[in-house]
Design an enzyme around this catalytic site. Structure first.
Site, PDB file in Angstrom:
ATOM      1  N   CYS A  92       5.785  -0.150   7.433  1.00 23.13           N
ATOM      2  CA  CYS A  92       5.417   1.002   6.602  1.00 23.13           C
ATOM      3  C   CYS A  92       6.655   1.462   5.851  1.00 23.13           C
ATOM      4  CB  CYS A  92       4.896   2.122   7.501  1.00 23.13           C
ATOM      5  SG  CYS A  92       4.422   3.615   6.609  1.00 23.13           S
ATOM      6  N   LEU A  93       6.498   1.762   4.568  1.00 21.59           N
ATOM      7  CA  LEU A  93       7.640   2.216   3.766  1.00 21.59           C
ATOM      8  C   LEU A  93       8.235   3.506   4.322  1.00 21.59           C
ATOM      9  CD1 LEU A  93       6.272   1.513   0.167  1.00 21.59           C
ATOM     10  CD2 LEU A  93       7.979   0.177   1.432  1.00 21.59           C
ATOM     11  N   GLY A 101       0.848  -1.177   0.000  1.00 24.17           N
ATOM     12  CA  GLY A 101       0.000   0.000   0.000  1.00 24.17           C
ATOM     13  C   GLY A 101       0.888   1.232   0.000  1.00 24.17           C
ATOM     14  N   HIS A 146      -4.639   1.067   7.380  1.00 28.34           N
ATOM     15  CA  HIS A 146      -3.268   1.578   7.526  1.00 28.34           C
ATOM     16  C   HIS A 146      -3.059   2.770   6.588  1.00 28.34           C
ATOM     17  CE1 HIS A 146       1.267   1.071   7.932  1.00 28.34           C
ATOM     18  NE2 HIS A 146       1.141   1.859   6.875  1.00 28.34           N
ATOM     19  N   GLU A 147      -3.458   2.598   5.330  1.00 31.35           N
ATOM     20  CA  GLU A 147      -3.269   3.683   4.350  1.00 31.35           C
ATOM     21  C   GLU A 147      -4.142   4.880   4.684  1.00 31.35           C
ATOM     22  OE1 GLU A 147      -0.719   3.464   2.634  1.00 31.35           O
ATOM     23  OE2 GLU A 147      -0.450   1.346   3.040  1.00 31.35           O
ATOM     24  N   HIS A 154      -2.717   7.439   6.997  1.00 33.96           N
ATOM     25  CA  HIS A 154      -1.738   8.385   6.436  1.00 33.96           C
ATOM     26  C   HIS A 154      -2.407   9.685   5.982  1.00 33.96           C
ATOM     27  CE1 HIS A 154       2.010   6.157   6.464  1.00 33.96           C
ATOM     28  NE2 HIS A 154       1.469   5.100   5.891  1.00 33.96           N
ATOM     29  N   GLN A 177       3.021   9.877   1.393  1.00 31.01           N
ATOM     30  CA  GLN A 177       4.304   9.167   1.468  1.00 31.01           C
ATOM     31  C   GLN A 177       5.221   9.480   0.294  1.00 31.01           C
ATOM     32  OE1 GLN A 177       2.326   5.135   2.322  1.00 31.01           O
ATOM     33  NE2 GLN A 177       4.293   5.025   3.380  1.00 31.01           N
TER      34      GLN A 177
HETATM   35 CO    CO Z   1       2.354   3.259   5.816  1.00 29.04          CO
END
Ligand code: CO
Length: 184
Positions: free
Chosen positions: A98-99, A45, A140-141, A144, A50
């Site tokens: 998470c990236l 995701g 999760h996304e 953000h 991000q």
């Molecule tokens: Co994330």
């Protein structure tokens, strides 16, 4: 086009993102760039903040989870101006990463099922009931877009244990296997 991933400590990750207008220029190309960036860094995701764009939009592809979580099979979505309409009372823990927070993996408790609404890259509205890994990644996304990251959702004791590491990360002390940047 592959964008660099913004790392923990970047101010854009803490902003409440803006709604995407239906006439946003080259939206489809932007969505396709988001997928390309996500696949390049082995993510499942990726939310627009991000990659430094404070927009209410994310992409998901949970297919790589489908061996353990069959509901993930073919769950590839572009979600624009998403909303969570309903959340189940029952919850479960899953080890998230998470990236934007490289090297950190922690068990996070979230509702098991959600009813969601979003627009796709053609600005067609969708309402879906999600469960399992799909509900997990969506939530999760979604976080953000409101300036939250998964480590905000940990129990106080886990937060305390991670504090030093996150402080270092926000000062530029991190390693990632993909192109990234930090903009305060
Ligand atoms: Co994330």
């Amino acid at each position: 086009m592959i964008y660099p991933i913004y790392i923990y400590g970047s101010s854009v990750l803490r902003k409440v993102a803006e709604e995407v207008a239906p006439d946003y220029p080259e939206l489809k190309e932007f969505a396709s760039d988001m997928f390309e960036t996500m696949y390049e860094s082995d993510g499942v995701g990726l939310a627009a903040p991000q990659i430094g764009k404070s927009l209410r939009m994310f992409v998901i592809d949970a297919d790589s989870f489908s061996k353990d979580y069959p509901e993930g099979k073919g769950f590839k979505r572009v979600c624009i101006n998403p909303e969570i309409l309903e959340r189940s009372d029952d919850t479960w823990f899953f080890n998230e990463g998470c990236l934007s927070v490289p090297g950190v993996h922690e068990d996070v408790e979230r509702p098991s099922e959600v009813k969601v609404r979003y627009f796709d890259e053609n600005f067609v509205e969708h309402i879906e009931d999600l469960d399992g890994i799909n509900a997990r990644v969506f939530q999760h996304e979604f976080d953000h877009l409101d300036g939250n990251v998964f480590t905000d959702r940990l129990a106080p004791i886990r937060k305390t244990l991670l504090k030093g590491r996150l402080q270092k990360m926000s000062k530029g002390n991190y390693k990632a296997a993909y192109r990234c940047k930090q903009v305060k």
